[in-house]
Design a protein around this motif. Sequence first.
Motif, PDB file in Angstrom:
ATOM      1  N   LEU A   1       2.144   5.696  -7.416  1.00 56.19           N
ATOM      2  CA  LEU A   1       0.962   6.037  -8.211  1.00 56.19           C
ATOM      3  C   LEU A   1       0.132   7.175  -7.619  1.00 56.19           C
ATOM      4  O   LEU A   1      -0.748   7.712  -8.289  1.00 56.19           O
ATOM      5  N   GLY A   2       0.381   7.484  -6.334  1.00 55.98           N
ATOM      6  CA  GLY A   2      -0.366   8.563  -5.699  1.00 55.98           C
ATOM      7  C   GLY A   2      -1.794   8.217  -5.353  1.00 55.98           C
ATOM      8  O   GLY A   2      -2.641   9.099  -5.259  1.00 55.98           O
ATOM      9  N   ILE A   3      -2.093   6.927  -5.170  1.00 51.94           N
ATOM     10  CA  ILE A   3      -3.461   6.526  -4.825  1.00 51.94           C
ATOM     11  C   ILE A   3      -3.456   5.700  -3.549  1.00 51.94           C
ATOM     12  O   ILE A   3      -2.491   5.014  -3.226  1.00 51.94           O
TER      13      ILE A   3
ATOM     14  N   THR B   1       0.820  -1.206   0.000  1.00 54.39           N
ATOM     15  CA  THR B   1       0.000   0.000   0.000  1.00 54.39           C
ATOM     16  C   THR B   1       0.860   1.265   0.000  1.00 54.39           C
ATOM     17  O   THR B   1       0.523   2.241  -0.672  1.00 54.39           O
ATOM     18  N   GLU B   2       1.965   1.249   0.710  1.00 55.69           N
ATOM     19  CA  GLU B   2       2.859   2.404   0.720  1.00 55.69           C
ATOM     20  C   GLU B   2       3.508   2.595  -0.642  1.00 55.69           C
ATOM     21  O   GLU B   2       3.632   3.723  -1.134  1.00 55.69           O
ATOM     22  N   ILE B   3       3.907   1.517  -1.281  1.00 53.83           N
ATOM     23  CA  ILE B   3       4.537   1.594  -2.602  1.00 53.83           C
ATOM     24  C   ILE B   3       3.537   2.133  -3.630  1.00 53.83           C
ATOM     25  O   ILE B   3       3.874   3.014  -4.429  1.00 53.83           O
ATOM     26  N   VAL B   4       2.321   1.635  -3.617  1.00 55.57           N
ATOM     27  CA  VAL B   4       1.293   2.103  -4.542  1.00 55.57           C
ATOM     28  C   VAL B   4       1.038   3.596  -4.317  1.00 55.57           C
ATOM     29  O   VAL B   4       0.934   4.372  -5.270  1.00 55.57           O
TER      30      VAL B   4
ATOM     31  N   ALA C   1     -19.340   1.370  -7.769  1.00 58.26           N
ATOM     32  CA  ALA C   1     -20.045   1.770  -8.986  1.00 58.26           C
ATOM     33  C   ALA C   1     -21.049   2.881  -8.698  1.00 58.26           C
ATOM     34  O   ALA C   1     -21.337   3.701  -9.573  1.00 58.26           O
ATOM     35  N   GLU C   2     -21.552   2.926  -7.477  1.00 54.28           N
ATOM     36  CA  GLU C   2     -22.532   3.946  -7.091  1.00 54.28           C
ATOM     37  C   GLU C   2     -21.882   5.168  -6.438  1.00 54.28           C
ATOM     38  O   GLU C   2     -22.581   6.111  -6.083  1.00 54.28           O
ATOM     39  N   THR C   3     -20.578   5.165  -6.296  1.00 57.91           N
ATOM     40  CA  THR C   3     -19.865   6.278  -5.663  1.00 57.91           C
ATOM     41  C   THR C   3     -19.539   7.336  -6.705  1.00 57.91           C
ATOM     42  O   THR C   3     -19.033   7.026  -7.782  1.00 57.91           O
ATOM     43  N   ASP C   4     -19.826   8.581  -6.386  1.00 57.38           N
ATOM     44  CA  ASP C   4     -19.508   9.691  -7.283  1.00 57.38           C
ATOM     45  C   ASP C   4     -18.002   9.778  -7.445  1.00 57.38           C
ATOM     46  O   ASP C   4     -17.276   9.922  -6.463  1.00 57.38           O
ATOM     47  N   ARG C   5     -17.526   9.663  -8.661  1.00 58.39           N
ATOM     48  CA  ARG C   5     -16.080   9.642  -8.888  1.00 58.39           C
ATOM     49  C   ARG C   5     -15.399  10.928  -8.452  1.00 58.39           C
ATOM     50  O   ARG C   5     -14.224  10.927  -8.112  1.00 58.39           O
ATOM     51  N   ASP C   6     -16.132  12.042  -8.414  1.00 61.15           N
ATOM     52  CA  ASP C   6     -15.546  13.299  -7.951  1.00 61.15           C
ATOM     53  C   ASP C   6     -15.183  13.251  -6.464  1.00 61.15           C
ATOM     54  O   ASP C   6     -14.341  14.024  -6.009  1.00 61.15           O
ATOM     55  N   SER C   7     -15.811  12.338  -5.725  1.00 56.83           N
ATOM     56  CA  SER C   7     -15.490  12.232  -4.293  1.00 56.83           C
ATOM     57  C   SER C   7     -14.075  11.694  -4.060  1.00 56.83           C
ATOM     58  O   SER C   7     -13.527  11.837  -2.976  1.00 56.83           O
ATOM     59  N   PHE C   8     -13.465  11.122  -5.103  1.00 62.41           N
ATOM     60  CA  PHE C   8     -12.087  10.630  -4.995  1.00 62.41           C
ATOM     61  C   PHE C   8     -11.054  11.724  -5.268  1.00 62.41           C
ATOM     62  O   PHE C   8      -9.891  11.577  -4.923  1.00 62.41           O
ATOM     63  N   ALA C   9     -11.480  12.814  -5.916  1.00 66.04           N
ATOM     64  CA  ALA C   9     -10.555  13.859  -6.353  1.00 66.04           C
ATOM     65  C   ALA C   9      -9.648  14.407  -5.243  1.00 66.04           C
ATOM     66  O   ALA C   9      -8.440  14.574  -5.460  1.00 66.04           O
ATOM     67  N   PRO C  10     -10.157  14.649  -4.040  1.00 63.61           N
ATOM     68  CA  PRO C  10      -9.275  15.197  -3.002  1.00 63.61           C
ATOM     69  C   PRO C  10      -8.128  14.250  -2.601  1.00 63.61           C
ATOM     70  O   PRO C  10      -7.156  14.678  -1.975  1.00 63.61           O
ATOM     71  N   TYR C  11      -8.244  12.989  -2.939  1.00 63.54           N
ATOM     72  CA  TYR C  11      -7.255  12.000  -2.513  1.00 63.54           C
ATOM     73  C   TYR C  11      -6.286  11.605  -3.609  1.00 63.54           C
ATOM     74  O   TYR C  11      -5.428  10.744  -3.403  1.00 63.54           O
ATOM     75  N   CYS C  12      -6.403  12.205  -4.769  1.00 64.08           N
ATOM     76  CA  CYS C  12      -5.513  11.889  -5.897  1.00 64.08           C
ATOM     77  C   CYS C  12      -4.439  12.953  -6.020  1.00 64.08           C
ATOM     78  O   CYS C  12      -4.718  14.146  -5.909  1.00 64.08           O
ATOM     79  N   GLN C  13      -3.220  12.510  -6.257  1.00 66.51           N
ATOM     80  CA  GLN C  13      -2.130  13.454  -6.502  1.00 66.51           C
ATOM     81  C   GLN C  13      -2.264  13.963  -7.927  1.00 66.51           C
ATOM     82  O   GLN C  13      -2.622  13.237  -8.826  1.00 66.51           O
TER      83      GLN C  13
END
Length: 98
Positions: free
Chosen positions: A42-44, A35-38, A85-97
């Motif tokens: 990859l920044g996720i 998980t640390e390597i990913v 599949a039901e999660t708004d993809r924009d909700s991931f934006a704050p966690y992406c580098q």
Amino acid sequence: MPPEHPLLAAAVTALTKTSGEVPVKVRIGASLPLTEIVHRILGIDTVMFSFAISDENFHAPNEFFRLSSVSDGLAAWVQILRELAETDRDSFAPYCQS
């Protein structure tokens, strides 16, 4: 991983729906730094979505795995994919580098 991360929320919901119980969130790195390597490369963020039970003596000479964990795990994996599949993809934006 931040406690409000949508991936973690999907995992909690999936496990609650499939097991009937709210899971206890724990941090377990073991000897696998994946998980640390990913995250570093990859920044996720990632969630380890595993179905081994603590009394199964993971990596011990008397290690075993309950067959019921296979069907339980498959049901939970189907459910987490439904939740994502039901999660708004924009909700991931704050966690992406960027």
